[in-house]
Write an enzyme that holds these catalytic residues in place. Structure first.
Site, PDB file in Angstrom:
ATOM      1  N   TYR A 292      30.220  -8.303 -45.010  1.00 36.57           N
ATOM      2  CA  TYR A 292      30.212  -8.746 -43.606  1.00 36.57           C
ATOM      3  C   TYR A 292      30.005 -10.257 -43.502  1.00 36.57           C
ATOM      4  CZ  TYR A 292      28.906  -9.336 -38.756  1.00 36.57           C
ATOM      5  OH  TYR A 292      28.857  -9.753 -37.443  1.00 36.57           O
TER       6      TYR A 292
ATOM      7  N   TRP B 209      31.216 -14.088 -40.970  1.00 38.18           N
ATOM      8  CA  TRP B 209      32.207 -14.782 -40.149  1.00 38.18           C
ATOM      9  C   TRP B 209      33.184 -15.612 -40.962  1.00 38.18           C
ATOM     10  CZ3 TRP B 209      32.434 -16.805 -34.754  1.00 38.18           C
ATOM     11  CH2 TRP B 209      31.910 -15.872 -33.852  1.00 38.18           C
TER      12      TRP B 209
HETATM   13  N1  MGD Z   1      17.156 -12.331 -37.065  1.00 35.01           N
HETATM   14  C1  MGD Z   1      18.431 -12.307 -36.683  1.00 35.01           C
HETATM   15  N2  MGD Z   1      19.400 -12.145 -37.603  1.00 35.01           N
HETATM   16  C2  MGD Z   1      20.685 -12.139 -37.223  1.00 35.01           C
HETATM   17  C3  MGD Z   1      21.057 -12.305 -35.870  1.00 35.01           C
HETATM   18  C4  MGD Z   1      20.018 -12.464 -34.912  1.00 35.01           C
HETATM   19  O1  MGD Z   1      20.258 -12.602 -33.698  1.00 35.01           O
HETATM   20  N3  MGD Z   1      18.728 -12.478 -35.355  1.00 35.01           N
HETATM   21  N4  MGD Z   1      22.381 -12.307 -35.519  1.00 35.01           N
HETATM   22  C5  MGD Z   1      23.294 -11.586 -36.380  1.00 35.01           C
HETATM   23  C6  MGD Z   1      24.696 -11.860 -36.043  1.00 35.01           C
HETATM   24  S1  MGD Z   1      25.149 -11.569 -34.410  1.00 35.01           S
HETATM   25  C7  MGD Z   1      25.615 -12.244 -36.961  1.00 35.01           C
HETATM   26  S2  MGD Z   1      27.272 -12.301 -36.504  1.00 35.01           S
HETATM   27  C8  MGD Z   1      25.234 -12.533 -38.354  1.00 35.01           C
HETATM   28  C9  MGD Z   1      26.024 -13.705 -38.948  1.00 35.01           C
HETATM   29  O2  MGD Z   1      25.966 -13.643 -40.319  1.00 35.01           O
HETATM   30  P1  MGD Z   1      27.082 -14.314 -41.250  1.00 35.01           P
HETATM   31  O3  MGD Z   1      28.421 -14.237 -40.620  1.00 35.01           O
HETATM   32  O4  MGD Z   1      26.920 -13.739 -42.609  1.00 35.01           O
HETATM   33  O5  MGD Z   1      26.576 -15.819 -41.232  1.00 35.01           O
HETATM   34  P2  MGD Z   1      27.333 -17.152 -41.644  1.00 35.01           P
HETATM   35  O6  MGD Z   1      26.259 -18.160 -41.860  1.00 35.01           O
HETATM   36  O7  MGD Z   1      28.378 -17.466 -40.638  1.00 35.01           O
HETATM   37  O8  MGD Z   1      27.961 -16.770 -43.036  1.00 35.01           O
HETATM   38  C10 MGD Z   1      29.254 -17.083 -43.386  1.00 35.01           C
HETATM   39  C11 MGD Z   1      29.242 -17.505 -44.845  1.00 35.01           C
HETATM   40  O9  MGD Z   1      30.592 -17.624 -45.270  1.00 35.01           O
HETATM   41  C12 MGD Z   1      30.745 -18.837 -46.020  1.00 35.01           C
HETATM   42  N5  MGD Z   1      32.143 -19.247 -45.869  1.00 35.01           N
HETATM   43  C13 MGD Z   1      32.717 -19.955 -44.865  1.00 35.01           C
HETATM   44  N6  MGD Z   1      34.043 -20.079 -45.073  1.00 35.01           N
HETATM   45  C14 MGD Z   1      34.322 -19.438 -46.229  1.00 35.01           C
HETATM   46  C15 MGD Z   1      35.516 -19.208 -46.960  1.00 35.01           C
HETATM   47  O10 MGD Z   1      36.612 -19.605 -46.583  1.00 35.01           O
HETATM   48  N7  MGD Z   1      35.401 -18.494 -48.108  1.00 35.01           N
HETATM   49  C16 MGD Z   1      34.206 -18.022 -48.567  1.00 35.01           C
HETATM   50  N8  MGD Z   1      34.184 -17.337 -49.702  1.00 35.01           N
HETATM   51  N9  MGD Z   1      33.065 -18.223 -47.897  1.00 35.01           N
HETATM   52  C17 MGD Z   1      33.123 -18.915 -46.745  1.00 35.01           C
HETATM   53  C18 MGD Z   1      29.762 -19.794 -45.411  1.00 35.01           C
HETATM   54  O11 MGD Z   1      29.422 -20.808 -46.329  1.00 35.01           O
HETATM   55  C19 MGD Z   1      28.596 -18.867 -45.044  1.00 35.01           C
HETATM   56  O12 MGD Z   1      27.658 -18.802 -46.082  1.00 35.01           O
HETATM   57  O13 MGD Z   1      23.836 -12.805 -38.415  1.00 35.01           O
HETATM   58  C20 MGD Z   1      23.049 -11.746 -37.873  1.00 35.01           C
HETATM   59  N10 MGD Z   1      21.661 -11.967 -38.181  1.00 35.01           N
HETATM   60  N1  MGD Z   2      25.815 -22.268 -31.312  1.00 36.44           N
HETATM   61  C1  MGD Z   2      26.040 -21.017 -31.731  1.00 36.44           C
HETATM   62  N2  MGD Z   2      26.675 -20.134 -30.919  1.00 36.44           N
HETATM   63  C2  MGD Z   2      26.860 -18.845 -31.328  1.00 36.44           C
HETATM   64  C3  MGD Z   2      26.471 -18.407 -32.607  1.00 36.44           C
HETATM   65  C4  MGD Z   2      25.812 -19.363 -33.447  1.00 36.44           C
HETATM   66  O1  MGD Z   2      25.409 -19.038 -34.569  1.00 36.44           O
HETATM   67  N3  MGD Z   2      25.629 -20.627 -32.980  1.00 36.44           N
HETATM   68  N4  MGD Z   2      26.705 -17.105 -32.999  1.00 36.44           N
HETATM   69  C5  MGD Z   2      27.700 -16.328 -32.270  1.00 36.44           C
HETATM   70  C6  MGD Z   2      27.539 -14.895 -32.520  1.00 36.44           C
HETATM   71  S1  MGD Z   2      28.046 -14.259 -34.004  1.00 36.44           S
HETATM   72  C7  MGD Z   2      27.071 -14.039 -31.593  1.00 36.44           C
HETATM   73  S2  MGD Z   2      27.018 -12.360 -31.918  1.00 36.44           S
HETATM   74  C8  MGD Z   2      26.623 -14.496 -30.279  1.00 36.44           C
HETATM   75  C9  MGD Z   2      25.296 -13.866 -29.895  1.00 36.44           C
HETATM   76  O2  MGD Z   2      25.124 -13.979 -28.545  1.00 36.44           O
HETATM   77  P1  MGD Z   2      23.770 -13.445 -27.905  1.00 36.44           P
HETATM   78  O3  MGD Z   2      23.370 -12.175 -28.537  1.00 36.44           O
HETATM   79  O4  MGD Z   2      23.957 -13.487 -26.451  1.00 36.44           O
HETATM   80  O5  MGD Z   2      22.796 -14.626 -28.355  1.00 36.44           O
HETATM   81  P2  MGD Z   2      21.318 -14.683 -28.879  1.00 36.44           P
HETATM   82  O6  MGD Z   2      21.047 -16.137 -28.928  1.00 36.44           O
HETATM   83  O7  MGD Z   2      21.117 -13.896 -30.112  1.00 36.44           O
HETATM   84  O8  MGD Z   2      20.505 -13.955 -27.755  1.00 36.44           O
HETATM   85  C10 MGD Z   2      20.653 -14.346 -26.402  1.00 36.44           C
HETATM   86  C11 MGD Z   2      19.325 -14.429 -25.734  1.00 36.44           C
HETATM   87  O9  MGD Z   2      18.757 -13.131 -25.588  1.00 36.44           O
HETATM   88  C12 MGD Z   2      17.404 -13.346 -25.349  1.00 36.44           C
HETATM   89  N5  MGD Z   2      16.647 -12.182 -25.733  1.00 36.44           N
HETATM   90  C13 MGD Z   2      16.240 -11.781 -26.960  1.00 36.44           C
HETATM   91  N6  MGD Z   2      15.571 -10.609 -26.877  1.00 36.44           N
HETATM   92  C14 MGD Z   2      15.569 -10.294 -25.552  1.00 36.44           C
HETATM   93  C15 MGD Z   2      15.052  -9.195 -24.796  1.00 36.44           C
HETATM   94  O10 MGD Z   2      14.479  -8.252 -25.322  1.00 36.44           O
HETATM   95  N7  MGD Z   2      15.292  -9.205 -23.460  1.00 36.44           N
HETATM   96  C16 MGD Z   2      15.950 -10.207 -22.822  1.00 36.44           C
HETATM   97  N8  MGD Z   2      16.136 -10.115 -21.516  1.00 36.44           N
HETATM   98  N9  MGD Z   2      16.425 -11.254 -23.503  1.00 36.44           N
HETATM   99  C17 MGD Z   2      16.240 -11.283 -24.842  1.00 36.44           C
HETATM  100  C18 MGD Z   2      16.980 -14.528 -26.165  1.00 36.44           C
HETATM  101  O11 MGD Z   2      16.139 -15.363 -25.406  1.00 36.44           O
HETATM  102  C19 MGD Z   2      18.290 -15.185 -26.532  1.00 36.44           C
HETATM  103  O12 MGD Z   2      18.311 -16.543 -26.236  1.00 36.44           O
HETATM  104  O13 MGD Z   2      26.474 -15.907 -30.247  1.00 36.44           O
HETATM  105  C20 MGD Z   2      27.619 -16.583 -30.770  1.00 36.44           C
HETATM  106  N10 MGD Z   2      27.475 -17.977 -30.479  1.00 36.44           N
HETATM  107 MO    MO Z   3      27.418 -12.054 -34.213  1.00 43.24          MO
END
Ligand code: MGD
Ligand code: MGD
Ligand code: MO
Length: 724
Positions: free
Chosen positions: A72, A74
């Site tokens: 998994y 991005w």
């Molecule tokens: N505590 C907590 N944990 C969370 C979340 C949270 O809200 N709270 N959010 C979750 C969510 S919504 C998401 S989507 C995940 C995101 O988790 P990931 O998608 O695993 O996070 P990234 O840091 O985007 O990891 C992408 C990796 O791919 C590598 N990469 C980029 N381009 C390439 C390429 O072309 N080839 C190869 N081989 N590698 C490449 C980058 O260097 C990076 O290390 O995290 C989750 N984890």
């Molecule tokens: N700059 C930037 N933008 C991103 C990403 C990034 O890594 N960087 N990641 C992207 C990805 S993969 C995803 S999935 C999206 C995630 O998008 P979201 O899930 O919307 O983003 P988060 O920042 O994880 O959470 C949004 C807000 O939810 C609030 N929150 C947390 N727990 C609770 C709760 O129990 N109740 C309420 N009411 N609020 C709560 C927190 O204050 C937080 O700021 O963002 C995307 N956009």
């Molecule tokens: Mo995500």
């Protein structure tokens, strides 16, 4: 983007193929020291031969389901060099792999909404667009807000950043916004929203309190419920307390949420008088029982009776990217075909550590009983589980279980450091590609800007090399190199475009222009409008064809942690039962980077405090601990601990702290429960438990911690140096 040039040449860049020392000398017998050993750089031929031998051995001795290729993550934009597509195509060419289902973003949503209204992705595509809200909306009530800082991204890249302006246009024409949650800056400051501050993880209780008010004050739309939904009476028995003796009154909710009952009642009345859209941020369903707020928000909107009307009803995950709420095309543009996976074993994506730690164990998932296969080899490309997964100390131990771990990475991330064989991949600057966001109306030529750094190779080349050694080169490449693939994909894009009514230029013209633009899509979509207009001829894909406020299917699963209607179920830890760890940790998305990407670059590092990730505390919580801005603190609970640098803000409610995700994991003693991460990765603190038996999604947003001033000598950050 500003972080990319610096990161591209940073010291954390993987320059050559590398093999963990113990693995090179003793193979799988050395797996217990995975993550703690030095690496030996080897030439490409040696690394490819070694990896191909392992893949071949595992598929022959144990079968392809012993290969976990869920991988998994991005990775980066681009149709061709999309790491997930490349790895899945490659693994399919050599006989398949155990895959993962769902995502970390809205795993609970993906499994829950099909039981209530229909497939989640289709709903998201159908989101009511902001221009409709601008025209028709009176009120937008946003649980968890819609942080504008999160809206600059979309899977596969984004050509135009317009969502912010569209939301601001709603405000400017008089639509009122309400932000509900623990954090003011999830919406308020950007859109002059009013802020209803509630405890984290209590949104479902608040929604039930709103529902109860609507019911008792006869503000609910009984005709809508009768025509478009099933099961309201079953839910009503729960809401009124007939089922369990507890009426879910505004007072009841106020007590759980720690707000005023009068505020809840006033809001319910306000929602009922005008055109109201009620939305749920994705972050909320990334908590324990994350299924419930989804069900509750749909139930609340059904009671209001505006589903399918312009600027009415519910919306999911606004703010999770720049797409949701923007007028878009959802055309299926060509991509690198993954091919067929003959293995049908899978896990819900966030059960990765359980998979590796518990081979053979059975567990519930969406009405089924699944069994973890015995994984011997893990291959990851384009994701960083040592960023994204919960309870990283546990993940370290999980990653020490398989015989072999192979990782393609650009940088020495936590995941690369926990591999046996590491292949250096390239950044998007070092290869040619085409960016066609699936939803966008701008197609971009991603011209190669520099030669590959060090000995790095694009994933396509890495997999081509492995496929050659495994007798699958022709199947994998289809006889094409990078240039031929880009031409091939573009040719399909032209044909596909024509079927959608667009005329696209030939490859050379596109490549020279650097961009091809499509006419903007109509800004008119209203979610579930067709169903509302004619529910008989446009039934929902649910068993009843209607909105299932009560689902017999889900009730039939018999899960104690997910009944058949929206219910308040206490999270495993929350401010309502906090004792040893009195602060609720929100680990939201980082404002200055995408997850962990480019953390080694200058933009992300500039924001650190004493080299540590910033943590935000409310002034009251800081004062109670004698903390001032700039201090380094230790954040801890029974699962783990990390250092972070203090910032102070009253944007958060007292008792809540924010430590964004993405600081590269930098442990002192990896794998030891409670061990210190020097850098500030919140996932050493989060718990690795599924949302419920239904969705098994990640529950990172349910985490309690304590914070104390760090008094010792500051250990240096080592995450941005290559390992020895
Ligand atoms: N505590 C907590 N944990 C969370 C979340 C949270 O809200 N709270 N959010 C979750 C969510 S919504 C998401 S989507 C995940 C995101 O988790 P990931 O998608 O695993 O996070 P990234 O840091 O985007 O990891 C992408 C990796 O791919 C590598 N990469 C980029 N381009 C390439 C390429 O072309 N080839 C190869 N081989 N590698 C490449 C980058 O260097 C990076 O290390 O995290 C989750 N984890
Ligand atoms: N700059 C930037 N933008 C991103 C990403 C990034 O890594 N960087 N990641 C992207 C990805 S993969 C995803 S999935 C999206 C995630 O998008 P979201 O899930 O919307 O983003 P988060 O920042 O994880 O959470 C949004 C807000 O939810 C609030 N929150 C947390 N727990 C609770 C709760 O129990 N109740 C309420 N009411 N609020 C709560 C927190 O204050 C937080 O700021 O963002 C995307 N956009
Ligand atoms: Mo995500």
């Amino acid at each position: 983007m500003a972080g990319l040039p610096g990161a591209t040449h940073s010291r954390a860049r993987i320059m050559r193929p590398a093999v963990r020392k113990g693995f090179l000398e003793r193979g799988a017998a050395s797996k217990a020291s995975r993550g703690q050993e030095q690496f030996i750089e080897v030439d490409w031929e040696t690394a490819l031969t070694l990896a191909a031998k392992e893949l071949d051995r595992v598929r022959n001795d144990h079968g392809n389901d012993a290969i976990f290729g869920g991988s998994y993550g991005w990775a980066s934009a681009g149709r061709f060099h999309h790491a997930q597509s490349q790895i899945h195509r490659f693994l399919n060419c050599i006989g398949g792999y155990t895959r993962s289902e769902g995502n970390y973003s809205y795993a609970a949503g993906l499994v829950t909404t099909p039981h209530i209204v229909g497939p989640c992705r289709a709903l998201l595509r159908d989101s009511t667009v902001w221009p409709v809200v601008e025209q028709h909306g009176d009120l937008v009530v946003m649980f968890g807000g819609a942080p504008l800082r999160n809206m600059d991204v979309a899977t596969g890249g984004i050509g135009r950043h317009t969502t912010r302006q569209m939301m601001q246009a709603c405000r400017d024409t008089g639509t009122a916004f309400v932000n509900i949650g623990p954090s003011q800056n999830d919406l308020t400051t950007d859109l002059d929203a009013s802020w209803l501050s509630i405890r984290p993880n209590t949104d479902t209780a608040l929604m039930l309190g709103l529902c109860h008010t609507l019911l008792t004050e006869n503000l609910h739309d009984a005709a809508f419920l009768a025509t478009y939904t099933v099961g309201f009476d079953t839910f009503k028995a729960y809401l009124t307390g007939a089922t369990d003796g507890t009426p879910k009154t505004a007072e009841w909710a106020a007590h759980i949420c720690d707000c005023s009952a009068e505020t809840i009642r006033t809001l319910a009345r306000q929602m009922a008088v005008g055109r109201t859209l009620v939305t749920l941020a994705a972050g909320i369903q990334r908590g324990d029982h994350g299924e419930q707020p989804i069900w509750a928000v749909i139930t609340l909107a059904a009671m209001l009776g505006q589903i399918g009307l312009p600027a009415g009803g519910f919306g999911l995950f606004y703010g999770a990217d720049s797409i949701i709420g923007a007028p878009i095309y959802y055309h299926q543009w060509p991509k690198v075909e993954h091919g067929h996976n003959p293995v049908d074993t899978y896990i819900p994506v966030a059960r990765i550590a359980d998979l590796l730690l518990n081979p053979g164990q059975s567990y519930p998932f969406d009405g089924q009983t699944l069994t973890y296969p015995d994984i011997k080899l893990v291959y990851w490309a384009g994701g960083n589980p040592f960023h994204h997964h919960q309870d990283l100390n546990r993940l370290v131990r999980a990653f020490q279980q398989p015989d072999c771990v192979i990782v393609n990475e650009i940088w020495w991330t936590g995941t690369a450091r926990h591999a046996d064989i590491v292949f250096p991949s390239t950044t998007m600057l070092e290869r040619n590609d085409i960016c066609i966001n699936r939803h966008d109306y701008m197609i971009t030529a991603m011209h190669k800007a520099i030669d590959p750094v060090g000995e790095s190779r694009p994933d396509f080349e890495i997999f081509r090399g492995l496929a050659e050694k495994l007798g699958a080169a022709d199947a994998f490449t289809a006889g094409r190199d990078e240039t031929e693939w880009l031409h091939h994909l573009w040719q399909h894009t032209i044909t596909r475009g024509a079927s959608y009514g667009f005329t696209l230029p030939d490859f050379d013209t596109f490549w020279e222009n650097g961009v091809a633009e499509l006419p903007p899509p109509a800004p008119t979509n209203v979610m579930l409008a067709a169903f509302r207009a004619d529910p008989i001829n446009n039934p929902l894909p649910t068993p009843s064809g209607k909105i299932e406020i009560f689902s017999e299917t889900v009730a039939g699963f018999g899960y104690a942690d997910c009944p058949g209607y929206a219910a308040w179920l206490e999270p495993y830890e929350w401010l309502g039962n906090a004792t040893d760890y009195p602060l609720h940790l929100i680990s939201s998305q980082p404002p200055v980077r995408l997850h962990s990407q480019l953390d080694s670059g200058p933009v992300s590092r500039k924001r650190k405090i004493a080299g540590r990730e910033p943590v935000t505390l409310h002034p009251i919580d800081a004062a109670a601990r004698g903390l001032v801005a700039g201090d380094v603190v230790r954040i801890f609970n029974a699962r783990g601990a990390c250092l972070a640098g203090v910032t102070i803000s009253d944007d958060l409610r007292p008792g809540v702290i924010r430590l964004c995700t993405g600081a590269w994991y930098d442990p002192i003693e990896p794998g030891v429960t409670g061990a210190l991460d020097k850098h500030g990765n919140p996932n050493v603190l989060t718990r690795d438990k599924g949302t419920s038996s239904l969705a098994q999604g990640p529950s990172a947003h349910t985490t309690l911690v304590e914070v104390e001033k760090f008094e010792g000598e500051l250990p240096p950050i080592t995450a941005f140096e290559a390992p020895i």
